[in-house]
Design a protein around this motif. Structure first.
Motif, PDB file in Angstrom:
ATOM      1  N   ASN A 148       9.053  10.546  -0.018  1.00 42.12           N
ATOM      2  CA  ASN A 148       8.702   9.524  -0.996  1.00 42.12           C
ATOM      3  C   ASN A 148       7.190   9.316  -1.121  1.00 42.12           C
ATOM      4  N   ILE A 149       6.427  10.395  -0.956  1.00 39.89           N
ATOM      5  CA  ILE A 149       4.975  10.344  -1.127  1.00 39.89           C
ATOM      6  C   ILE A 149       4.628  11.141  -2.375  1.00 39.89           C
ATOM      7  N   GLU A 150       4.040  10.460  -3.340  1.00 38.68           N
ATOM      8  CA  GLU A 150       3.629  11.114  -4.580  1.00 38.68           C
ATOM      9  C   GLU A 150       2.348  11.896  -4.346  1.00 38.68           C
ATOM     10  N   GLY A 151       2.126  12.889  -5.184  1.00 39.82           N
ATOM     11  CA  GLY A 151       0.926  13.687  -5.033  1.00 39.82           C
ATOM     12  C   GLY A 151       0.567  14.419  -6.298  1.00 39.82           C
ATOM     13  N   VAL A 152      -0.537  15.129  -6.218  1.00 42.02           N
ATOM     14  CA  VAL A 152      -1.044  15.869  -7.359  1.00 42.02           C
ATOM     15  C   VAL A 152      -1.529  17.236  -6.889  1.00 42.02           C
ATOM     16  N   MET A 192       0.835  -1.187   0.000  1.00 38.13           N
ATOM     17  CA  MET A 192       0.000   0.000   0.000  1.00 38.13           C
ATOM     18  C   MET A 192       0.877   1.248   0.000  1.00 38.13           C
ATOM     19  N   LYS A 193       0.411   2.244  -0.709  1.00 36.71           N
ATOM     20  CA  LYS A 193       1.166   3.483  -0.776  1.00 36.71           C
ATOM     21  C   LYS A 193       0.311   4.659  -0.325  1.00 36.71           C
ATOM     22  N   SER A 194       0.983   5.772  -0.053  1.00 33.76           N
ATOM     23  CA  SER A 194       0.309   7.006   0.333  1.00 33.76           C
ATOM     24  C   SER A 194       0.246   7.918  -0.886  1.00 33.76           C
ATOM     25  N   ASP A 239       4.355  23.672  -2.684  1.00 33.09           N
ATOM     26  CA  ASP A 239       5.298  23.490  -1.583  1.00 33.09           C
ATOM     27  C   ASP A 239       5.000  22.216  -0.790  1.00 33.09           C
ATOM     28  N   THR A 240       3.737  21.962  -0.529  1.00 33.71           N
ATOM     29  CA  THR A 240       3.355  20.762   0.207  1.00 33.71           C
ATOM     30  C   THR A 240       3.694  19.512  -0.597  1.00 33.71           C
ATOM     31  N   ILE A 241       3.447  19.560  -1.895  1.00 31.59           N
ATOM     32  CA  ILE A 241       3.760  18.414  -2.749  1.00 31.59           C
ATOM     33  C   ILE A 241       5.265  18.140  -2.743  1.00 31.59           C
ATOM     34  N   ILE A 242       6.063  19.185  -2.871  1.00 32.53           N
ATOM     35  CA  ILE A 242       7.521  19.026  -2.870  1.00 32.53           C
ATOM     36  C   ILE A 242       7.998  18.465  -1.528  1.00 32.53           C
TER      37      ILE A 242
END
Length: 101
Positions: free
Chosen positions: A20-24, A1-3, A11-14
């Motif tokens: 190591n948490i991907e985001g959009v 499972m991933k986050s 800034d929050t995404i970076i």
């Protein structure tokens, strides 16, 4: 499972990518709802992380998913400006289980 992170600012995404948490990035309500539905449908995602602003934009959808007993955990975090609602935790517990602490 991933986050997976859904945020309204870069800034929050970076910062989360450093962990190591991907985001959009999603800034309109339509983008937010679309990204949230994609995350919910992805069974590899175990934790969906959203910022406070994103939560406020789609509060009903998040609470409905939590009520249905989804196996995914939805976590709300403050963004770079910090926690806006100091009583968020207490209010959240009261809304979720109906008990005032």
């Amino acid at each position: 499972m991933k986050s997976y992170l859904i945020s309204d600012n870069r800034d929050t995404i970076i910062g989360m990518r450093l962990a190591n948490i991907e985001g959009v990035l999603a800034q309109t309500r339509e983008e937010i709802i679309a990204r949230f539905k994609e995350a919910v449908e992805d069974k590899d995602i175990g934790i969906i992380i959203i910022t406070e602003k994103i939560f406020e934009e789609m509060k009903e959808e998040v609470l409905e998913l939590k009520r249905t007993g989804s196996s995914q955990l939805i976590v709300t975090i403050p963004d770079r400006t910090g926690l806006k609602d100091k009583n968020f935790i207490m209010r959240y517990i009261k809304e979720s289980i109906g008990i005032k602490i």
